[in-house]
Design a protein around this motif. Structure first.
Motif, PDB file in Angstrom:
ATOM      1  N   ARG A  36       0.785  -1.233   0.000  1.00 26.45           N
ATOM      2  CA  ARG A  36       0.000   0.000   0.000  1.00 26.45           C
ATOM      3  C   ARG A  36       0.822   1.290   0.000  1.00 26.45           C
ATOM      4  O   ARG A  36       0.262   2.376  -0.033  1.00 26.45           O
ATOM      5  CB  ARG A  36      -0.984   0.058   1.179  1.00 26.45           C
ATOM      6  N   ASP A  37       2.148   1.220   0.023  1.00 28.05           N
ATOM      7  CA  ASP A  37       2.945   2.451  -0.060  1.00 28.05           C
ATOM      8  C   ASP A  37       4.274   2.174  -0.758  1.00 28.05           C
ATOM      9  O   ASP A  37       5.338   2.543  -0.268  1.00 28.05           O
ATOM     10  CB  ASP A  37       3.180   3.028   1.342  1.00 28.05           C
ATOM     11  N   THR A  49       1.633   0.774   6.570  1.00 30.41           N
ATOM     12  CA  THR A  49       0.230   0.836   6.144  1.00 30.41           C
ATOM     13  C   THR A  49      -0.192  -0.409   5.406  1.00 30.41           C
ATOM     14  O   THR A  49      -1.237  -0.427   4.748  1.00 30.41           O
ATOM     15  CB  THR A  49       0.018   2.054   5.226  1.00 30.41           C
ATOM     16  N   TYR A 103      -4.850   6.256   2.284  1.00 32.08           N
ATOM     17  CA  TYR A 103      -3.447   6.025   2.568  1.00 32.08           C
ATOM     18  C   TYR A 103      -2.667   6.098   1.259  1.00 32.08           C
ATOM     19  O   TYR A 103      -3.179   5.743   0.205  1.00 32.08           O
ATOM     20  CB  TYR A 103      -3.221   4.652   3.197  1.00 32.08           C
ATOM     21  N   GLY A 104      -1.418   6.478   1.338  1.00 29.95           N
ATOM     22  CA  GLY A 104      -0.590   6.455   0.148  1.00 29.95           C
ATOM     23  C   GLY A 104       0.202   7.730  -0.013  1.00 29.95           C
ATOM     24  O   GLY A 104       0.240   8.590   0.866  1.00 29.95           O
ATOM     25  N   THR A 105       0.862   7.866  -1.167  1.00 29.00           N
ATOM     26  CA  THR A 105       1.709   9.005  -1.464  1.00 29.00           C
ATOM     27  C   THR A 105       1.364   9.522  -2.850  1.00 29.00           C
ATOM     28  O   THR A 105       1.310   8.749  -3.804  1.00 29.00           O
ATOM     29  CB  THR A 105       3.193   8.593  -1.405  1.00 29.00           C
ATOM     30  N   SER A 163       1.744   1.432  -8.311  1.00 33.98           N
ATOM     31  CA  SER A 163       2.854   2.104  -7.643  1.00 33.98           C
ATOM     32  C   SER A 163       4.188   1.576  -8.147  1.00 33.98           C
ATOM     33  O   SER A 163       5.147   2.340  -8.324  1.00 33.98           O
ATOM     34  CB  SER A 163       2.744   1.909  -6.125  1.00 33.98           C
ATOM     35  N   SER A 214      -1.187   8.098   6.049  1.00 31.94           N
ATOM     36  CA  SER A 214       0.223   7.801   6.201  1.00 31.94           C
ATOM     37  C   SER A 214       1.045   8.990   5.789  1.00 31.94           C
ATOM     38  O   SER A 214       0.740   9.703   4.863  1.00 31.94           O
ATOM     39  CB  SER A 214       0.581   6.596   5.329  1.00 31.94           C
ATOM     40  N   SER A 239       3.594  11.161   3.983  1.00 31.95           N
ATOM     41  CA  SER A 239       4.240  11.038   2.685  1.00 31.95           C
ATOM     42  C   SER A 239       5.737  11.186   2.807  1.00 31.95           C
ATOM     43  O   SER A 239       6.476  10.890   1.897  1.00 31.95           O
ATOM     44  CB  SER A 239       3.706  12.109   1.746  1.00 31.95           C
TER      45      SER A 239
END
Length: 727
Positions: A530-531, A552, A568-570, A592, A720, A722
């Motif tokens: 997830r990231d 995350t 959630y994420g960037t 991603s 989350s 970044s």
């Protein structure tokens, strides 16, 4: 030891005799300046006239309507917000903001959006207080979204961060027009000075949407989903923190040192608050503003303590200080104690040491239980869980390993915790993550992370060695990866980070794909990271890739997706399909990974303001260049040196497929891994799906039925960070 203690008390008492008892209430405002506006006290550094405040940011405008008690205070430096309370009190003991220094309560407008176009997002004018000493308090405020399925996000936190939430309502509630129906709330990061809200349309059939920051205590007493309440409000109370960088150091003050991490500027800000220490009262921002008070006349003290030279007497229930004694008598009483007093002091000192040691043991046991230690012991000792035994470290061992968590040992800081470099007693170098906060409601998630990560045994995944749960916040111990992050090698020009050749980039991409393929297909339960981003890919001493930061990540049952109302994420790496549907699948990790492939090809950052407006997002920039046959114009210098252009085109086409807007049309990580291995060997590979089961059986360990969520440090219900730094 006891003799030194007695001599020290004697010296302090003799020194205190020299001070006279202060009379009268100490000042809070500057001399000849108003100290209130209506019901709001105006202490310095705030003031109403130009010569009454320290800086223009602290100017107060008092609007008077003829009735003194009805006057209203406004703060022009932050957009003429109405002031409800200003605090510079001492920070002792309660949850009331009136005991927390450096706070100001103001009225902030509720942000609402009314529109009928159900296919686009909506945004409103931001609240910007940059350039002032004020920032929104993360401790005392919450971000609230009101309205069924109203996805509201705070943007502008930093170049790639996002915080938001979406109330999840049943269909029965949606029939009430503009009713609010339900709401959600989430925490905000430290040190933000910009409130920029964007509304995203999901399945909300109501034309009314509301979002706002609000004081936490106000929320505890108010139901934001009540239509007859919030819909009739224009403003809600919000708490701002403020600080003064320089001031004349008054007698009797102390400072409270708070470390804030303001992600927007990527700079650490050290904030200092000042307050009068115990036994003093007044305003620490004024010269001699903290004055010694007479505790004997303190109505809040049941047993008042008089200054040296005075005695406190109880006369008909009233305490009074009188009968001044000479300093010589005081010195004789203190300096000439009997042997019995010395013995008593020794007994007291020994008892103090014993009690302190016992309390320390009890405190460790309390932390161990609160952090889920008993649950972890049960998980590790259960025969049903065939997991490697993660070591339970003790706090003293990890304190020694990090030299008492010395700042010089810090490797990085992120939204979930601080990472220290340490050396264990057996000589092993490790990375120790100290979590930021504990959420007792997510203990099971945290413990299951340890059991799951203990099962992950892959050469390209950072290994969890153990944890410590007897400290105030959990400590996680990982293997130490020495060469930094992939982001540093691609985007930071430094002699410590040599240039990556095409062969190294191709190998790193293959190793990342292998790790994600293992997590998606060969672990005990499928795990979604997830990231995935270049700053979460570490490189060891041989420049082999290691996937890190599972803060995350989620493990889910096979053939299921993970549905969440929190984002959630960037930015730059975030799957657009996930952002729109709130459904995270294995194909979201694939998207991603596709962005990381583009970084390896171009050497460009995923989001950059140096590119044109339409090309700031790297994915858009890459696909547009590929469509116009300008791929080789945007490649990194090291990639252009490749003789075999077919390899570059093969990787570019693979990245294009990973970025497909329809997740179902993206390849799986197993397919990606096999194609990359084929390019490495010099010929393209079309995945043989008959071999996929062989790949699964080759890398997977024994499966266990563990249907849980993993969380690197217990999650707060917010986005989350970044800027989360890896191990």
């Amino acid at each position: 030891m006891a003799v030194k203690f007695v001599m020290r008390i004697t010296f302090l008492l003799l020194l205190a005799v020299a001070y006279e008892l202060a009379e009268g209430a100490p000042p809070m405002a500057k001399p000849n300046c108003r100290d209130s506006c209506g019901k709001v006290s105006i202490p310095y550094p705030f003031g109403i006239r130009s010569d009454c405040f320290m800086h223009q940011s602290f100017e107060i405008v008092c609007s008077e309507s003829g009735v003194a008690a009805a006057a209203i205070a406004f703060l022009p430096s932050i957009g003429n917000m109405e002031v409800l309370e200003i605090n510079i009190s001492e920070p002792y003991g309660t949850n009331d903001i009136s005991y927390d220094p450096g706070l100001i309560r103001v009225k902030m407008p509720i942000i609402s959006l009314n529109y009928t176009n159900q296919s686009s997002a909506g945004s409103v004018a931001p609240v910007n207080i940059f350039g002032t000493p004020f920032f929104f308090s993360s401790k005392w405020n919450k971000f609230v979204s009101v309205g069924c399925n109203n996805l509201a996000t705070m943007t502008g936190l930093d170049p790639m961060g996002v915080v938001g939430c979406k109330p999840d309502c049943s269909k029965e509630k949606l029939i009430v027009k503009c009713s609010g129906s339900d709401y959600c709330q989430t925490t905000i990061p430290d040190g933000i000075q910009l409130l920029n809200v964007t509304f995203w349309n999901t399945t909300n059939t109501s034309s009314c949407r509301r979002a706002f920051l609000a004081e936490r205590e106000w929320l505890n007493k108010t139901d934001p989903s009540a239509a007859n309440h919030v819909l009739n409000l224009d403003y809600v109370p919000v708490v701002l923190e403020w600080t003064v960088l320089n001031f004349s150091e008054a007698y009797g003050f102390e400072e409270l040192y708070v470390r804030r991490h303001i992600d927007w500027s990527y700079t650490r800000y050290d904030v200092k608050y000042y307050f009068c220490r115990y036994g003093y009262e007044g305003n620490p921002y004024l010269d001699m503003g903290c004055q010694d008070k007479n505790e004997c006349e303190d109505k809040n003290s049941k047993y008042p303590i008089c200054l040296p030279g005075l005695e406190c007497e109880n006369t008909e229930g009233s305490y009074n200080c009188n009968k001044r004694k000479s300093p010589l008598k005081i010195a004789i009483l203190v300096i000439s104690p009997s042997f019995g007093l010395l013995f008593l002091l020794l007994v007291i000192w020994w008892s103090y040491k014993v009690i302190k040691k016992r309390n320390k043991i009890k405190l460790k046991q309390k932390f161990f239980k609160r952090n889920g230690g008993l649950l972890l012991q049960q998980q590790l000792s259960s025969n049903e869980n065939n997991v490697q035994k993660a070591k339970l470290f003790n706090s003293i061992e990890l304190e020694n390993a990090t030299d008492g968590f010395n700042e010089n040992r810090i490797l990085g800081k992120g939204g979930q915790g601080t990472v220290y470099k340490g050396m264990l007693i057996d000589g092993r170098i490790v990375a120790i993550k100290k979590c930021n906060i504990v959420d007792e409601g997510n203990l099971e998630q945290f413990i299951n992370e340890i059991t799951i990560l203990s099962q992950i045994n892959h050469r390209n995944v950072v290994k969890l060695l153990g944890c410590c749960l007897e400290t105030e916040v959990p400590l996680l111990v990982y293997e130490f990866i020495p060469k930094g992050t992939l982001f540093q090698y691609l985007h930071e020009e430094n002699e410590d980070f040599p240039l990556l050749t095409w062969d190294m980039r191709l190998r790193i991409a293959t190793e990342i794909a292998g790790a994600l393929s293992y997590l998606h297909s060969a672990a005990s339960l499928p795990i979604y990271h997830r990231d995935i981003k270049s700053s979460n890919i570490l490189l060891d001493d041989k420049y082999r890739a290691k996937v890190a930061d599972f803060g995350t990540s989620r493990s889910v049952a096979i053939d299921q997706t993970h549905v969440t109302t929190l984002i959630y994420g960037t930015f730059g790496y975030l799957d657009p399909e996930y952002f729109q549907t709130s459904q995270f699948t294995d194909k979201s990790d694939v998207y991603s990974f596709g962005v990381v492939l583009i970084e390896l090809l171009t050497g460009e950052k995923p989001v950059s303001s140096t590119r044109s407006v339409e090309s700031q997002n790297l994915s858009t920039y890459f696909l547009h260049s590929l469509k116009e046959n300008r791929l080789f114009d945007i490649l990194d210098t090291q990639v252009r040196k490749v003789c075999n252009k077919d390899e570059v085109m093969a990787i570019a086409n693979l990245a294009k497929r990973c970025l497909h807007l329809n997740g179902k049309k993206r390849p799986t990580m197993i397919e990606i891994m096999m194609e990359l291995e084929g390019v490495q060997k010099g010929f393209p590979v079309q995945p043989n799906f008959d071999e996929l089961e062989y790949v699964r059986n080759k890398e997977m360990g024994p499966r266990n039925d563990i249907s849980i969520s993993t969380s690197s440090c217990l999650e707060l219900g917010s986005a989350s960070s970044s800027n989360a730094l890896p191990l």
